[in-house]
Design a protein around this motif. Structure first.
Motif, short mmCIF file in Angstrom:
data_model
loop_
_atom_site.label_atom_id
_atom_site.label_comp_id
_atom_site.label_asym_id
_atom_site.label_seq_id
_atom_site.Cartn_x
_atom_site.Cartn_y
_atom_site.Cartn_z
N TRP A 41 -5.09 4.85 1.47
CA TRP A 41 -4.20 3.67 1.33
C TRP A 41 -4.58 2.91 0.03
O TRP A 41 -5.39 2.65 -0.17
CB TRP A 41 -4.48 2.54 2.23
N ARG A 42 -3.45 2.99 -1.21
CA ARG A 42 -3.68 2.88 -2.42
C ARG A 42 -2.78 1.58 -2.71
O ARG A 42 -1.92 1.31 -2.54
CB ARG A 42 -2.92 3.68 -3.48
N ARG A 43 -3.84 0.45 -2.95
CA ARG A 43 -3.07 -0.81 -3.03
C ARG A 43 -2.32 -0.90 -4.30
O ARG A 43 -2.72 -0.65 -5.41
CB ARG A 43 -4.23 -2.03 -3.19
N PHE A 57 0.87 -1.38 -0.02
CA PHE A 57 0.04 -0.12 0.10
C PHE A 57 0.93 1.08 0.01
O PHE A 57 1.79 1.25 0.86
CB PHE A 57 -0.99 0.05 1.18
#
Length: 236
Positions: A142-144, A125
């Motif tokens: 939170w960018r996966r 993340f």
């Protein structure tokens, strides 16, 4: 006046509190070639940060603070990699002045589980701020993504690994975190693997996000990240 924004994290390292971010966010210069990143040659002398404070009752609120980046002689006040000339490490740390650091909420040293097994394809993340919405409360996005290169083999002989994640320019300086839910594989000192079968969530800080690779048309959403161990080399 410049209203650009970036991401960063407040971290406690060896009992001291630092802002950890990408070096180019503080210097205004590309770390690899030292070229100005602003067409007007703007270099920041002060930044405004938005820390969270915890009061004696445990309540958290957001505030603002200004951090001076250069002294009267234009000397940078941030810390950078002692091997910067060799690696061009795009990480910088600014120690938080004692008069404003009381009750800062930080990423504590026990937050990260260093033994968590990291491998190509592991989920990760990018934890940062893609927009300038600083209203309270405002928590990071939170960018996966996924680790896209062999993390134990540096890219271009630099402490870099690649991730496949959709990010945006405002996320430069974000922490990159691996997080596993449920049983987690742990690498032991002898190189063997074990399983923490009773784990609910296991988290490991694995790097600092620097940006997209140069040939974005060919490589799509591939970004580069700097190894987490460079943070400790800097915050000395």
């Amino acid at each position: 006046m410049n209203d650009r924004h970036a991401s960063g994290s407040f971290m406690t390292i060896r009992g001291r509190k630092f802002l950890v971010t990408a070096r180019h966010c503080l210097s205004g210069r590309d770390a690899f070639h030292d070229d100005p990143m602003d067409r007007n040659l703007f270099e920041p002398h002060k930044i405004r940060v938005f820390p969270s404070l915890r009061d004696e009752r445990g309540n958290v609120r957001r505030t603002t603070a200004d951090i001076i980046l250069r002294d009267d002689d234009n000397t940078p006040q941030w810390l950078e990699d002692p091997e910067f000339r060799a690696f061009r490490t795009d990480i910088a740390c600014v120690e938080i002045p004692e008069n404003i650091q009381n009750n800062f909420v930080t990423v504590e040293e026990g937050y990260s589980e260093p033994a968590l097994f990291t491998h190509t394809g592991s989920s990760c993340f990018v934890v940062g701020f893609p927009s300038k919405n600083f209203a309270d409360p405002y928590f990071p996005i939170w960018r996966r993504g996924a680790i896209a290169s062999e993390p134990r083999i540096p890219i271009d002989n630099k402490p870099i690994f690649l991730i496949d994640a959709m990010t945006s320019p405002g996320m430069s300086g974000s922490l990159v975190v691996q997080r596993e839910f449920g049983p987690a594989a742990l690498r032991q000192p002898d190189g063997s693997l074990s399983t923490n079968a009773m784990a609910v969530v296991t988290t490991k800080v694995i790097g600092v996000y620097g940006g997209r690779v140069a040939n974005s048309d060919a490589l799509g959403d591939i970004g580069y990240c700097w190894y987490e161990n460079r943070i400790r080399s800097i915050a000395r």
